[in-house]
Design a protein around this motif. Sequence first.
Motif, PDB file in Angstrom:
ATOM      1  N   ALA A  66    -132.377 -42.340  53.791  1.00  0.00           N
ATOM      2  CA  ALA A  66    -132.262 -42.048  52.368  1.00  0.00           C
ATOM      3  C   ALA A  66    -132.663 -43.267  51.544  1.00  0.00           C
ATOM      4  N   LYS A  67    -133.353 -42.999  50.435  1.00  0.00           N
ATOM      5  CA  LYS A  67    -133.833 -44.078  49.560  1.00  0.00           C
ATOM      6  C   LYS A  67    -133.596 -43.692  48.105  1.00  0.00           C
ATOM      7  N   PHE A  68    -133.082 -44.642  47.341  1.00  0.00           N
ATOM      8  CA  PHE A  68    -132.859 -44.486  45.906  1.00  0.00           C
ATOM      9  C   PHE A  68    -133.442 -45.715  45.234  1.00  0.00           C
ATOM     10  N   ASP A  69    -134.024 -45.552  44.043  1.00  0.00           N
ATOM     11  CA  ASP A  69    -134.489 -46.751  43.341  1.00  0.00           C
ATOM     12  C   ASP A  69    -134.530 -46.558  41.843  1.00  0.00           C
ATOM     13  N   CYS A  70    -134.678 -47.680  41.136  1.00  0.00           N
ATOM     14  CA  CYS A  70    -134.800 -47.688  39.682  1.00  0.00           C
ATOM     15  C   CYS A  70    -135.184 -49.093  39.232  1.00  0.00           C
ATOM     16  N   SER A  71    -135.509 -49.210  37.953  1.00  0.00           N
ATOM     17  CA  SER A  71    -135.738 -50.511  37.320  1.00  0.00           C
ATOM     18  C   SER A  71    -134.757 -50.622  36.166  1.00  0.00           C
ATOM     19  N   ASN A  72    -134.343 -51.850  35.866  1.00  0.00           N
ATOM     20  CA  ASN A  72    -133.416 -52.024  34.746  1.00  0.00           C
ATOM     21  C   ASN A  72    -134.154 -52.548  33.519  1.00  0.00           C
ATOM     22  N   ASP A  73    -133.391 -52.879  32.486  1.00  0.00           N
ATOM     23  CA  ASP A  73    -133.976 -53.351  31.222  1.00  0.00           C
ATOM     24  C   ASP A  73    -134.718 -54.672  31.380  1.00  0.00           C
ATOM     25  N   MET A  74    -134.333 -55.473  32.382  1.00  0.00           N
ATOM     26  CA  MET A  74    -134.974 -56.772  32.593  1.00  0.00           C
ATOM     27  C   MET A  74    -136.147 -56.656  33.563  1.00  0.00           C
ATOM     28  N   GLU A  75    -136.579 -55.432  33.856  1.00  0.00           N
ATOM     29  CA  GLU A  75    -137.710 -55.131  34.739  1.00  0.00           C
ATOM     30  C   GLU A  75    -137.488 -55.589  36.183  1.00  0.00           C
ATOM     31  N   GLN A  77    -136.384 -54.481  39.885  1.00  0.00           N
ATOM     32  CA  GLN A  77    -136.374 -53.217  40.619  1.00  0.00           C
ATOM     33  C   GLN A  77    -135.245 -53.248  41.644  1.00  0.00           C
ATOM     34  N   PHE A  78    -134.477 -52.177  41.695  1.00  0.00           N
ATOM     35  CA  PHE A  78    -133.373 -52.025  42.643  1.00  0.00           C
ATOM     36  C   PHE A  78    -133.707 -50.894  43.594  1.00  0.00           C
ATOM     37  N   VAL A  79    -133.556 -51.145  44.894  1.00  0.00           N
ATOM     38  CA  VAL A  79    -133.810 -50.119  45.908  1.00  0.00           C
ATOM     39  C   VAL A  79    -132.609 -50.082  46.841  1.00  0.00           C
ATOM     40  N   LEU A  80    -132.061 -48.889  47.039  1.00  0.00           N
ATOM     41  CA  LEU A  80    -130.926 -48.706  47.945  1.00  0.00           C
ATOM     42  C   LEU A  80    -131.395 -47.871  49.131  1.00  0.00           C
ATOM     43  N   PHE A  81    -131.180 -48.395  50.344  1.00  0.00           N
ATOM     44  CA  PHE A  81    -131.492 -47.677  51.575  1.00  0.00           C
ATOM     45  C   PHE A  81    -130.206 -47.388  52.328  1.00  0.00           C
ATOM     46  N   ALA A  82    -130.134 -46.222  52.943  1.00  0.00           N
ATOM     47  CA  ALA A  82    -129.055 -45.964  53.899  1.00  0.00           C
ATOM     48  C   ALA A  82    -129.420 -46.697  55.180  1.00  0.00           C
ATOM     49  N   ASN A  83    -128.467 -47.370  55.787  1.00  0.00           N
ATOM     50  CA  ASN A  83    -128.736 -48.055  57.051  1.00  0.00           C
ATOM     51  C   ASN A  83    -128.543 -47.115  58.230  1.00  0.00           C
ATOM     52  N   LYS A  84    -127.744 -46.073  58.030  1.00  0.00           N
ATOM     53  CA  LYS A  84    -127.418 -45.144  59.119  1.00  0.00           C
ATOM     54  C   LYS A  84    -127.791 -43.733  58.724  1.00  0.00           C
ATOM     55  N   GLN A  85    -128.529 -43.072  59.622  1.00  0.00           N
ATOM     56  CA  GLN A  85    -128.877 -41.683  59.377  1.00  0.00           C
ATOM     57  C   GLN A  85    -129.281 -41.030  60.690  1.00  0.00           C
ATOM     58  N   ASN A  86    -128.688 -39.904  60.991  1.00  0.00           N
ATOM     59  CA  ASN A  86    -129.004 -39.145  62.211  1.00  0.00           C
ATOM     60  C   ASN A  86    -128.938 -40.008  63.474  1.00  0.00           C
ATOM     61  N   ASN A  87    -127.848 -40.742  63.626  1.00  0.00           N
ATOM     62  CA  ASN A  87    -127.627 -41.611  64.798  1.00  0.00           C
ATOM     63  C   ASN A  87    -128.697 -42.686  64.969  1.00  0.00           C
ATOM     64  N   ALA A  88    -129.323 -43.083  63.883  1.00  0.00           N
ATOM     65  CA  ALA A  88    -130.333 -44.142  63.916  1.00  0.00           C
ATOM     66  C   ALA A  88    -129.937 -45.216  62.903  1.00  0.00           C
ATOM     67  N   LEU A  89    -130.444 -46.423  63.120  1.00  0.00           N
ATOM     68  CA  LEU A  89    -130.169 -47.542  62.222  1.00  0.00           C
ATOM     69  C   LEU A  89    -131.473 -48.110  61.680  1.00  0.00           C
ATOM     70  N   LEU A  90    -131.524 -48.318  60.374  1.00  0.00           N
ATOM     71  CA  LEU A  90    -132.686 -48.950  59.761  1.00  0.00           C
ATOM     72  C   LEU A  90    -132.795 -50.395  60.230  1.00  0.00           C
ATOM     73  N   VAL A  91    -131.670 -51.088  60.295  1.00  0.00           N
ATOM     74  CA  VAL A  91    -131.608 -52.468  60.773  1.00  0.00           C
ATOM     75  C   VAL A  91    -130.621 -52.488  61.946  1.00  0.00           C
ATOM     76  N   PRO A  92    -131.125 -52.268  63.166  1.00  0.00           N
ATOM     77  CA  PRO A  92    -130.242 -52.136  64.328  1.00  0.00           C
ATOM     78  C   PRO A  92    -129.366 -53.352  64.618  1.00  0.00           C
ATOM     79  N   GLU A  93    -129.816 -54.540  64.238  1.00  0.00           N
ATOM     80  CA  GLU A  93    -129.025 -55.726  64.538  1.00  0.00           C
ATOM     81  C   GLU A  93    -127.844 -55.912  63.585  1.00  0.00           C
ATOM     82  N   LYS A  94    -127.737 -55.073  62.572  1.00  0.00           N
ATOM     83  CA  LYS A  94    -126.620 -55.153  61.616  1.00  0.00           C
ATOM     84  C   LYS A  94    -125.971 -53.770  61.455  1.00  0.00           C
ATOM     85  N   PRO A  95    -125.358 -53.247  62.521  1.00  0.00           N
ATOM     86  CA  PRO A  95    -124.764 -51.910  62.434  1.00  0.00           C
ATOM     87  C   PRO A  95    -123.522 -51.844  61.549  1.00  0.00           C
TER      88      PRO A  95
END
Length: 143
Positions: A66-75, A77-95
């Motif tokens: 899952a990914k969410f993003d936006c920009s604020n008034d100061m330009e 950019q913020f991006v939020l990623f889920a690290n865990k999804q369907n028994n998988a890890l985006l960054v396996p070394e940081k479960p």
Amino acid sequence: MKKSAKKTVHKISNDFEYEFVLFGIIAHQVNYRLCRELNISLSLDLTRKDDHVVFSQKRMEEQSFAKFDCSNDMEEQFVLFANKQNNALLVPEKPQFDYWLLVFPNAVPVDENEVLAALKRTKFILGAYVVDPESLRSKDNFL
């Protein structure tokens, strides 16, 4: 007697600079509830985007997060990623982390302590930490 063939080894150098501030977030909530709280505490407008897809060498398959993003008034950019999804890890070394928040600054550097303090005050967040992307083996998964 067999003659051994000479091997030529080519190394690919990745000189990409990770020009974002990375926060690891521990929060046992579904992503849309966390986004709502982040929107309130950081004055953002995080919205759902297409899933972030990475190829897993271990599983030999594509995995989506899952990914969410936006920009604020100061330009910034913020991006939020889920690290865990369907028994998988985006960054396996940081479960231990459930989510990753990337902040891409504009010309003015991001105040890490200010963002970190706001994250720690956010409802549902049990822990938040600044993480050096260079220290992660799977840092390319953010790209």
